[in-house]
Design a protein around this motif. Structure first.
Motif, PDB file in Angstrom:
ATOM      1  N   ALA A 317       0.844  -1.192   0.000  1.00 40.26           N
ATOM      2  CA  ALA A 317       0.000   0.000   0.000  1.00 40.26           C
ATOM      3  C   ALA A 317       0.883   1.248   0.000  1.00 40.26           C
ATOM      4  O   ALA A 317       1.840   1.341   0.774  1.00 40.26           O
ATOM      5  CB  ALA A 317      -0.914  -0.005   1.222  1.00 40.26           C
ATOM      6  N   GLY A 318       0.562   2.196  -0.861  1.00 41.61           N
ATOM      7  CA  GLY A 318       1.360   3.410  -0.997  1.00 41.61           C
ATOM      8  C   GLY A 318       2.256   3.396  -2.222  1.00 41.61           C
ATOM      9  O   GLY A 318       2.738   4.444  -2.647  1.00 41.61           O
ATOM     10  N   ASP A 319       2.490   2.207  -2.789  1.00 47.05           N
ATOM     11  CA  ASP A 319       3.314   2.112  -3.996  1.00 47.05           C
ATOM     12  C   ASP A 319       2.630   2.794  -5.174  1.00 47.05           C
ATOM     13  O   ASP A 319       1.418   2.655  -5.372  1.00 47.05           O
ATOM     14  CB  ASP A 319       3.565   0.645  -4.362  1.00 47.05           C
ATOM     15  N   GLU A 320       3.396   3.519  -5.952  1.00 51.74           N
ATOM     16  CA  GLU A 320       2.907   4.061  -7.215  1.00 51.74           C
ATOM     17  C   GLU A 320       3.406   3.159  -8.326  1.00 51.74           C
ATOM     18  O   GLU A 320       4.591   2.822  -8.380  1.00 51.74           O
ATOM     19  CB  GLU A 320       3.412   5.493  -7.407  1.00 51.74           C
ATOM     20  N   ILE A 321       2.512   2.747  -9.219  1.00 51.42           N
ATOM     21  CA  ILE A 321       2.868   1.804 -10.268  1.00 51.42           C
ATOM     22  C   ILE A 321       2.469   2.349 -11.631  1.00 51.42           C
ATOM     23  O   ILE A 321       1.578   3.196 -11.747  1.00 51.42           O
ATOM     24  CB  ILE A 321       2.219   0.416 -10.046  1.00 51.42           C
ATOM     25  N   SER A 322       3.150   1.849 -12.643  1.00 50.61           N
ATOM     26  CA  SER A 322       2.885   2.233 -14.029  1.00 50.61           C
ATOM     27  C   SER A 322       2.586   0.972 -14.831  1.00 50.61           C
ATOM     28  O   SER A 322       3.360   0.010 -14.790  1.00 50.61           O
ATOM     29  CB  SER A 322       4.099   2.960 -14.609  1.00 50.61           C
ATOM     30  N   PHE A 323       1.465   0.972 -15.533  1.00 50.08           N
ATOM     31  CA  PHE A 323       1.126  -0.150 -16.408  1.00 50.08           C
ATOM     32  C   PHE A 323       1.846   0.048 -17.741  1.00 50.08           C
ATOM     33  O   PHE A 323       1.755   1.115 -18.357  1.00 50.08           O
ATOM     34  CB  PHE A 323      -0.384  -0.239 -16.611  1.00 50.08           C
ATOM     35  N   LEU A 341      -1.095   5.381 -14.931  1.00 50.82           N
ATOM     36  CA  LEU A 341      -0.483   5.335 -13.606  1.00 50.82           C
ATOM     37  C   LEU A 341      -1.539   5.034 -12.541  1.00 50.82           C
ATOM     38  O   LEU A 341      -2.716   5.338 -12.727  1.00 50.82           O
ATOM     39  CB  LEU A 341       0.191   6.664 -13.277  1.00 50.82           C
ATOM     40  N   GLY A 342      -1.107   4.440 -11.459  1.00 44.19           N
ATOM     41  CA  GLY A 342      -2.021   4.137 -10.368  1.00 44.19           C
ATOM     42  C   GLY A 342      -1.281   4.082  -9.050  1.00 44.19           C
ATOM     43  O   GLY A 342      -0.046   4.058  -9.008  1.00 44.19           O
ATOM     44  N   ILE A 353      -4.716  -6.956  -4.839  1.00 43.20           N
ATOM     45  CA  ILE A 353      -4.142  -5.608  -4.823  1.00 43.20           C
ATOM     46  C   ILE A 353      -5.172  -4.615  -5.345  1.00 43.20           C
ATOM     47  O   ILE A 353      -5.631  -4.715  -6.480  1.00 43.20           O
ATOM     48  CB  ILE A 353      -2.871  -5.552  -5.700  1.00 43.20           C
ATOM     49  N   GLN A 354      -5.547  -3.651  -4.508  1.00 42.43           N
ATOM     50  CA  GLN A 354      -6.501  -2.622  -4.896  1.00 42.43           C
ATOM     51  C   GLN A 354      -5.722  -1.396  -5.365  1.00 42.43           C
ATOM     52  O   GLN A 354      -4.897  -0.843  -4.639  1.00 42.43           O
ATOM     53  CB  GLN A 354      -7.410  -2.254  -3.723  1.00 42.43           C
ATOM     54  N   VAL A 355      -5.992  -0.981  -6.614  1.00 43.56           N
ATOM     55  CA  VAL A 355      -5.243   0.115  -7.221  1.00 43.56           C
ATOM     56  C   VAL A 355      -6.204   1.223  -7.641  1.00 43.56           C
ATOM     57  O   VAL A 355      -7.212   0.969  -8.309  1.00 43.56           O
ATOM     58  CB  VAL A 355      -4.448  -0.366  -8.454  1.00 43.56           C
ATOM     59  N   ARG A 361     -10.859   5.547 -11.557  1.00 45.73           N
ATOM     60  CA  ARG A 361     -11.366   4.179 -11.365  1.00 45.73           C
ATOM     61  C   ARG A 361     -10.515   3.422 -10.359  1.00 45.73           C
ATOM     62  O   ARG A 361      -9.362   3.773 -10.104  1.00 45.73           O
ATOM     63  CB  ARG A 361     -11.357   3.418 -12.696  1.00 45.73           C
ATOM     64  N   GLN A 362     -11.099   2.370  -9.798  1.00 41.70           N
ATOM     65  CA  GLN A 362     -10.364   1.465  -8.932  1.00 41.70           C
ATOM     66  C   GLN A 362     -10.444   0.065  -9.514  1.00 41.70           C
ATOM     67  O   GLN A 362     -11.511  -0.384  -9.939  1.00 41.70           O
ATOM     68  CB  GLN A 362     -10.919   1.488  -7.512  1.00 41.70           C
ATOM     69  N   VAL A 363      -9.302  -0.635  -9.547  1.00 43.77           N
ATOM     70  CA  VAL A 363      -9.246  -1.992 -10.088  1.00 43.77           C
ATOM     71  C   VAL A 363      -8.573  -2.895  -9.066  1.00 43.77           C
ATOM     72  O   VAL A 363      -7.843  -2.439  -8.180  1.00 43.77           O
ATOM     73  CB  VAL A 363      -8.466  -2.025 -11.420  1.00 43.77           C
ATOM     74  N   PHE A 364      -8.843  -4.195  -9.194  1.00 45.65           N
ATOM     75  CA  PHE A 364      -8.219  -5.195  -8.336  1.00 45.65           C
ATOM     76  C   PHE A 364      -7.321  -6.078  -9.193  1.00 45.65           C
ATOM     77  O   PHE A 364      -7.741  -6.566 -10.246  1.00 45.65           O
ATOM     78  CB  PHE A 364      -9.275  -6.043  -7.616  1.00 45.65           C
TER      79      PHE A 364
END
Length: 375
Positions: A317-323, A341-342, A353-355, A361-364
């Motif tokens: 939790a708190g990580d910033e990620i890039s698809f 980005l999320g 993982i909830q992003v 939007r929110q995705v799992f």
């Protein structure tokens, strides 16, 4: 040149109009010939040239970009050095690279103990410098920069400049760069970090910087303690020609696992299926599916296959990620486009993982599936 010739003849025959946009210094022809560059040089086509830099706001950086565009690399590098930072090598960097640090006197790259070359000494003497043979490389170089209009060419610099002949391995220098870049980033407040972009030349360096940043954010409590490990996919660096040859998929035991993502089914039933490369036999690649069954695959006839290498990636939790690739059916409610980005906002009891995406939007994300993403 042949392709361009065919296109122009067809346009002439049909009364068509031809518009070309490009940069002959940056974009070269894929096949043989440089037709665009030749047409510009010979005046065979009318053209307008964009020569006013708009991207850089800093006047000095704008000047550097314009100097680069004119081809004066030496002057451009001199301006760029005003924005550069020299990184000192530490024992921590040697350890991070898995190397043993030498004597302390060897840790500095291009230090003041390096002597100037004979060519530099002769040139310094000709321009009036006192006793250049007894001076350091840095002192002579600064004198030449200030008193000699004609700079040494790149080939001569590479051949003679002793600071290039460092005994410090590349892995150690990259470890130092990763550590220093992360420290600079972490020294900024949260608002400033969100407005900061770091760029790295290689995936390996990028991941090293990310690792240092995550360690710092975890120590501050900005990233959660609970982590889940996912299978992250990195796009293969193989060329299109290599991807079409079965022998390119042969891997050593120490090489990372390779995954081939194929499009299967039609219409609404069309889906992406990930296969593990199990080996190569008789010019074909053996793919192991999610059900454990193995099938033979001919990469030469494949249409747009996705080929990736696998690595483990810790997410909290708190990580910033890039698809880094498109996810889901185009137009579908769960579609995530490449580059989105999320931020990880939670991890459930099962490791889901909830992003929260940038678009609201929110995705799992299922931790048991492959994901083309990175910090």
């Amino acid at each position: 040149s042949e392709d361009m010739d065919l296109v122009m003849k067809k346009l002439d025959a049909e009364g068509g109009r031809f518009l070309l946009v490009g940069d002959p210094q940056q974009l070269r022809a894929v096949a043989a010939g440089t037709p665009f560059e030749q047409m510009l040089k010979t005046g065979a086509i009318r053209y307008a040239e964009v020569d006013e830099v708009q991207r850089q706001r800093d006047p000095r950086l704008r000047e550097m970009a314009q100097v680069w565009a004119r081809g004066d690399a030496v002057a451009a590098v001199k301006i760029a050095q005003e924005y550069m930072r020299t990184v000192a090598i530490t024992e921590q960097d040697w350890a991070a690279a898995g190397k043993e640090a030498p004597d302390k006197s060897q840790e500095r790259v291009g230090g003041d103990d390096i002597k100037p070359t004979d060519a530099m000494v002769r040139l310094a003497e000709e321009t009036g410098m006192d006793a250049p043979a007894e001076a350091t490389f840095r002192e002579v170089r600064e004198w030449l920069d200030a008193h000699v209009e004609k700079k040494l060419g790149f080939d001569e610099q590479r051949r003679e400049a002793p600071e290039k002949k460092t005994t410090i391995p590349r892995e150690v220098r990259q470890a130092a760069i990763a550590r220093e870049a992360a420290q600079i980033y972490l020294s900024k407040d949260r608002a400033r970090r969100e407005d900061t972009i770091m760029m790295a030349a290689t995936n390996k360096l990028r991941m090293a910087i990310n690792r240092h940043v995550r360690e710092g954010l975890k120590a501050r409590g900005e990233i959660g303690v609970q982590e889940v490990t996912v299978r992250a996919l990195d796009k293969s660096q193989m060329t299109s020609e290599a991807l079409a040859r079965a022998e390119s998929y042969i891997r050593k035991e120490t090489d990372p696992e390779v995954v081939v993502r194929l499009q299967e089914g039609r219409g609404k039933n069309r889906r992406e299926v990930d296969y593990k490369v199990a080996g190569v036999e008789k010019g074909r690649v053996m793919l192991e599916g999610p059900d454990g069954k193995v099938k033979s695959w001919n990469p030469a006839t494949a249409i747009r296959p996705g080929v990736f290498t696998v690595r483990e990636m810790a997410v909290a939790a708190g990580d910033e990620i890039s698809f880094r690739d498109n996810v889901g059916r185009e137009g579908g409610p769960d579609r995530i486009d490449n580059g989105v980005l999320g931020k990880v906002v939670g991890i459930d009891k099962r490791g889901g993982i909830q992003v929260a995406l940038d678009d609201g939007r929110q995705v799992f994300l299922d931790p048991n599936k492959n994901h083309v993403m990175d910090h």
